[in-house]
Design a protein around this motif. Sequence first.
Motif, short mmCIF file in Angstrom:
data_model
loop_
_atom_site.label_atom_id
_atom_site.label_comp_id
_atom_site.label_asym_id
_atom_site.label_seq_id
_atom_site.Cartn_x
_atom_site.Cartn_y
_atom_site.Cartn_z
N GLU A 9 0.82 -1.21 0.00
CA GLU A 9 0.00 0.00 0.00
C GLU A 9 0.85 1.26 0.00
O GLU A 9 0.57 2.20 -0.74
CB GLU A 9 -0.92 0.01 1.23
CG GLU A 9 -2.08 -0.95 1.13
CD GLU A 9 -2.94 -0.94 2.38
OE1 GLU A 9 -2.96 0.10 3.07
OE2 GLU A 9 -3.58 -1.97 2.66
N CYS B 243 2.57 1.55 -3.48
CA CYS B 243 1.74 1.32 -4.67
C CYS B 243 2.35 0.24 -5.56
O CYS B 243 2.42 0.37 -6.78
CB CYS B 243 1.53 2.61 -5.44
SG CYS B 243 0.68 3.88 -4.50
N THR B 244 2.80 -0.83 -4.91
CA THR B 244 3.44 -1.94 -5.60
C THR B 244 2.72 -3.22 -5.20
O THR B 244 2.47 -3.43 -4.02
CB THR B 244 4.94 -2.03 -5.20
OG1 THR B 244 5.56 -0.78 -5.49
CG2 THR B 244 5.65 -3.13 -5.96
#
Length: 122
Positions: free
Chosen positions: A8, A11-12
């Motif tokens: 989170e 953003c992976t």
Amino acid sequence: MRIGELSERTCTSRRLLRYYEEQGLIVSRRESNGWRCYNERNVDRVRQIRGLLDAGLPTRIIRQILPCLEEPGAIHVSDASPEIIAALERERDRMTKRIRFLVRNRDAVAAYLDMVRDGHAA
């Protein structure tokens, strides 16, 4: 932090984070229940990896230059082959061109915004 939080915050996807770990780009420790646990440093490391991948570098080269991004005094280059050095030089030159292009576009957008805000749009 667990893999979900790292996912989170960077953003992976979890899948990519596991891949980065398999490639030796990030490190986790295992809790007694077998879950991966990452330290805070991995947040910046993942962002660096993503940026280098976005720039077109393969993971084998990223693995070699990551130490440069953390501890410049601790870089060991004894295994840098002429091919890797040449690849890094090409990537550096490509990045430099891309940076110039981005700066030019940013400046054009900023100038356009200034004109629009001043009411002088054509």
